[in-house]
Design a protein around this motif. Structure first.
Motif, PDB file in Angstrom:
ATOM      1  N   ARG A 294       0.801  -1.264  -0.257  1.00  0.00           N
ATOM      2  CA  ARG A 294       0.076  -0.011  -0.052  1.00  0.00           C
ATOM      3  C   ARG A 294       0.887   1.217  -0.139  1.00  0.00           C
ATOM      4  NH1 ARG A 294      -4.566  -1.655   4.439  1.00  0.00           N
ATOM      5  NH2 ARG A 294      -5.526  -3.368   3.241  1.00  0.00           N
ATOM      6  N   ASP A 295       2.057   1.189   0.685  1.00  0.00           N
ATOM      7  CA  ASP A 295       2.899   2.310   1.071  1.00  0.00           C
ATOM      8  C   ASP A 295       3.278   2.538  -0.536  1.00  0.00           C
ATOM      9  OD1 ASP A 295       2.453   2.747   3.617  1.00  0.00           O
ATOM     10  OD2 ASP A 295       4.259   1.431   4.070  1.00  0.00           O
ATOM     11  N   VAL A 296       3.837   1.765  -1.403  1.00  0.00           N
ATOM     12  CA  VAL A 296       4.371   1.985  -2.601  1.00  0.00           C
ATOM     13  C   VAL A 296       3.375   2.611  -3.551  1.00  0.00           C
ATOM     14  CG1 VAL A 296       5.532   1.024  -4.799  1.00  0.00           C
ATOM     15  CG2 VAL A 296       6.395   0.234  -2.460  1.00  0.00           C
ATOM     16  N   LEU A 297       2.221   1.896  -3.429  1.00  0.00           N
ATOM     17  CA  LEU A 297       0.967   2.286  -4.499  1.00  0.00           C
ATOM     18  C   LEU A 297       0.375   3.750  -3.985  1.00  0.00           C
ATOM     19  CD1 LEU A 297      -1.302  -0.938  -4.364  1.00  0.00           C
ATOM     20  CD2 LEU A 297      -0.080   0.001  -6.519  1.00  0.00           C
ATOM     21  N   ARG A 298       0.639   4.083  -2.723  1.00  0.00           N
ATOM     22  CA  ARG A 298       0.190   5.332  -2.379  1.00  0.00           C
ATOM     23  C   ARG A 298       1.274   6.349  -2.955  1.00  0.00           C
ATOM     24  NH1 ARG A 298       0.342   4.797   2.694  1.00  0.00           N
ATOM     25  NH2 ARG A 298      -1.476   3.642   2.937  1.00  0.00           N
ATOM     26  N   ALA A 299       2.556   6.044  -2.695  1.00  0.00           N
ATOM     27  CA  ALA A 299       3.583   6.844  -3.298  1.00  0.00           C
ATOM     28  C   ALA A 299       3.639   6.934  -4.880  1.00  0.00           C
ATOM     29  CB  ALA A 299       4.946   6.314  -2.762  1.00  0.00           C
ATOM     30  N   LEU A 300       3.231   6.042  -5.500  1.00  0.00           N
ATOM     31  CA  LEU A 300       3.067   6.103  -7.011  1.00  0.00           C
ATOM     32  C   LEU A 300       2.021   6.813  -7.478  1.00  0.00           C
ATOM     33  CD1 LEU A 300       3.886   4.907  -9.871  1.00  0.00           C
ATOM     34  CD2 LEU A 300       2.570   2.962  -9.343  1.00  0.00           C
ATOM     35  N   LYS A 301       0.780   6.795  -6.846  1.00  0.00           N
ATOM     36  CA  LYS A 301      -0.334   7.734  -7.195  1.00  0.00           C
ATOM     37  C   LYS A 301       0.228   9.251  -7.039  1.00  0.00           C
ATOM     38  CE  LYS A 301      -3.821   4.484  -6.083  1.00  0.00           C
ATOM     39  NZ  LYS A 301      -4.980   3.919  -5.228  1.00  0.00           N
ATOM     40  N   LYS A 302       0.717   9.460  -5.666  1.00  0.00           N
ATOM     41  CA  LYS A 302       1.163  10.671  -5.575  1.00  0.00           C
ATOM     42  C   LYS A 302       2.162  11.404  -6.542  1.00  0.00           C
ATOM     43  CE  LYS A 302       3.479  13.539  -1.862  1.00  0.00           C
ATOM     44  NZ  LYS A 302       3.801  13.245  -0.450  1.00  0.00           N
ATOM     45  N   LEU A 303       3.067  10.260  -6.850  1.00  0.00           N
ATOM     46  CA  LEU A 303       3.956  10.665  -8.191  1.00  0.00           C
ATOM     47  C   LEU A 303       3.276  11.018  -9.353  1.00  0.00           C
ATOM     48  CD1 LEU A 303       6.844  11.060  -9.187  1.00  0.00           C
ATOM     49  CD2 LEU A 303       6.961   8.717  -9.662  1.00  0.00           C
ATOM     50  N   ILE A 304       2.434  10.328  -9.524  1.00  0.00           N
ATOM     51  CA  ILE A 304       1.388  10.494 -10.883  1.00  0.00           C
ATOM     52  C   ILE A 304       0.677  11.556 -10.896  1.00  0.00           C
ATOM     53  CG2 ILE A 304      -0.577   9.450 -12.201  1.00  0.00           C
ATOM     54  CD1 ILE A 304       0.515   6.773 -11.471  1.00  0.00           C
ATOM     55  N   GLY A 305       0.326  12.163  -9.790  1.00  0.00           N
ATOM     56  CA  GLY A 305      -0.402  13.285  -9.431  1.00  0.00           C
ATOM     57  C   GLY A 305       0.446  14.486  -9.720  1.00  0.00           C
ATOM     58  N   LYS A 306       1.714  14.624  -9.156  1.00  0.00           N
ATOM     59  CA  LYS A 306       2.578  15.573  -9.237  1.00  0.00           C
ATOM     60  C   LYS A 306       2.975  15.701 -10.798  1.00  0.00           C
ATOM     61  CE  LYS A 306       5.358  15.538  -5.157  1.00  0.00           C
ATOM     62  NZ  LYS A 306       6.659  15.123  -4.358  1.00  0.00           N
ATOM     63  N   CYS A 307       3.062  14.535 -11.544  1.00  0.00           N
ATOM     64  CA  CYS A 307       3.145  14.717 -13.193  1.00  0.00           C
ATOM     65  C   CYS A 307       2.242  15.267 -13.676  1.00  0.00           C
ATOM     66  CB  CYS A 307       3.533  13.257 -13.615  1.00  0.00           C
ATOM     67  SG  CYS A 307       5.284  12.577 -12.887  1.00  0.00           S
ATOM     68  N   ARG A 308       0.833  15.131 -13.233  1.00  0.00           N
ATOM     69  CA  ARG A 308      -0.336  15.762 -14.048  1.00  0.00           C
ATOM     70  C   ARG A 308      -0.292  17.215 -13.703  1.00  0.00           C
ATOM     71  NH1 ARG A 308      -4.815  11.019 -12.447  1.00  0.00           N
ATOM     72  NH2 ARG A 308      -4.242   9.464 -14.177  1.00  0.00           N
ATOM     73  N   ASP A 309       0.011  17.889 -12.601  1.00  0.00           N
ATOM     74  CA  ASP A 309      -0.052  18.923 -12.117  1.00  0.00           C
ATOM     75  C   ASP A 309       1.146  19.639 -12.915  1.00  0.00           C
ATOM     76  OD1 ASP A 309      -2.145  18.461 -10.373  1.00  0.00           O
ATOM     77  OD2 ASP A 309      -0.626  18.289  -8.560  1.00  0.00           O
TER      78      ASP A 309
END
Length: 313
Positions: A294-309
Motif C-alpha cells: 500500500r505504501d508504494v501504491l500510495r507513493a506511486l499515485k502521489k508521483l502520478i499526481g505531481k506529473c499531472r499537475d
C-alpha cells in the motif's frame, strides 16, 4: 579462422534459447516485452522510492538495491540474447564470455545475499520493533549492502578465473542463451570434477545458508504475526508474502541449477530453469512489491499526481 563473419577459433558460439527451432518471432517478442517491462518497472520503483521521503527507510533502501540489481541483470543478459535471435550462431569472445560470467554471478549472488538481508530486516521490524531504529540504522544498512556486494564480487571473480582457465579443445558451441558456468563445464576437455565440487560448496554457502536464514526469520515472523491484531496482521502478511514469493521463485531455480550433478543437467531444461532466475524475477519483482504494498501504491499515485499537475501548469 573464418574471416567472413569475423569468428575466431577461440570464440564461443551461443546457440540461444531456441537452438533447435527456426520459429523465433514469438519468443523474441516475448523477451523484448520482458526487457522493456523489467527496465521500466524497476526504474519506476527506484524513482518512486527516491521521490517519496516516507519511503526512505531500511526496507525500501534494500528494495532499491534489489531493483538496481534486476536492471543490471537484464542489461547483461537480454541485449545479447536478442542479438542471438536475429543472428543465430553469433560468436562471443572468451573475454566477452568471462565478462558475462563475472557480471551475472555478481548480480545473482548479490540478490541471494540481499534477499537474506531483507528477511533479517523484516524479522527485526516485526519481532523486535522497539529496537528496530537502533539495530537497523543507516550505517548498518550501508555496511550490510557493502558486505553483499563485496561477497558477490569475490565469488564471481574466483569462479570466472577458474572457468576461463579450463582447457576448451573441442566444440565451442554453448547450448545456452548466455555464458553460464554449468554450460561451459560441459565443453571442457579436462576433468572438472574437483571444480564441480567447488561450485557445489560455494552454492551451499551462498544459497542454502541464506535460504536457511530466510526460513528461520520467517518462522519467527509467522509466530509473531499470528499473535497480532487483525489490521497489523494483514499489513505484515502482505509485506512478507511479497518477499517470500520472490524468494521461492529465485532460490528454487538457483538451487535446482547449481546443486545438481552435471550428469543430471540437460540443455533444454537448464535454459528453462535459468529463465526463472535471470529474466522472470526482474519482470515480476516491481509488480510483486508494488501491487501488494500500500505504501508504494500510495507513493506511486502521489508521483502520478505531481506529473499531472506539472503538465497542466
Amino acid at each position: 579462422m573464418k574471416t567472413g563473419n569475423k569468428t575466431s577459433s577461440a570464440d564461443f558460439i551461443l546457440l540461444g534459447l531456441l537452438s533447435r527451432t527456426n520459429v523465433h518471432m514469438f519468443p523474441m517478442a516475448t523477451i523484448l516485452l520482458a526487457f522493456i517491462s523489467a527496465l521500466s518497472g524497476n526504474a519506476l520503483l527506484i524513482l518512486v522510492i527516491q521521490e517519496n521521503s516516507s519511503l526512505h527507510t531500511p526496507m525500501y533502501f534494500f528494495l532499491c538495491q534489489l531493483a538496481f540489481m534486476d536492471i543490471c541483470q537484464t542489461l547483461i543478459i537480454v541485449p545479447k540474447m536478442l542479438a542471438d535471435f536475429l543472428i543465430p550462431g553469433n560468436p562471443i569472445s572468451p573475454a566477452g564470455c568471462g565478462t558475462q560470467i563475472f557480471l551475472m554471478l555478481t548480480m545473482g549472488v548479490s540478490e541471494c545475499l540481499l534477499l537474506a538481508v531483507m528477511s533479517y530486516d523484516r524479522y527485526i521490524a516485526i519481532c523486535i520493533p522497539l529496537q528496530y531504529p537502533i539495530i537497523v540504522n543507516r550505517n548498518i544498512c550501508f555496511v550490510l549492502s557493502a558486505g553483499v556486494w563485496m561477497g558477490a564480487l569475490l565469488n564471481a571473480l574466483i569462479h570466472t578465473v577458474f572457468t576461463l582457465a579450463l582447457p576448451y579443445c573441442g566444440s565451442k558451441e554453448i547450448d545456452h542463451f548466455f555464458c553460464e558456468v554449468p554450460a561451459l563445464l560441459k565443453l571442457s576437455c579436462s576433468d572438472t570434477s574437483r571444480y564441480e565440487a567447488m561450485v557445489f560448496v560455494s552454492s551451499v554457502v551462498l544459497v542454502l545458508i541464506p535460504s536457511s536464514i530466510i526460513l528461520a526469520s520467517y518462522a519467527c515472523i509467522l509466530s509473531r504475526v499470528l499473535r497480532m491484531k487483525s489490521t497489523r496482521q494483514q499489513k505484515a502478511l502482505a509485506t512478507c508474502s511479497s518477499h517470500l514469493t520472490v524468494v521461492v521463485m529465485f532460490y528454487g531455480a538457483a538451487i535446482f541449477m547449481y546443486m545438481r550433478p552435471s550428469s543430471y543437467h540437460s540443455p533444454e531444461q537448464d535454459k528453462i530453469v535459468a529463465l526463472f532466475y535471470t529474466i522472470v524475477p526482474p519482470v515480476l519483482n516491481p509488480l510483486i512489491y508494488s501491487l501488494r504494498n500500500r505504501d508504494v501504491l500510495r507513493a506511486l499515485k502521489k508521483l502520478i499526481g505531481k506529473c499531472r499537475d506539472f503538465q497542466q501548469n
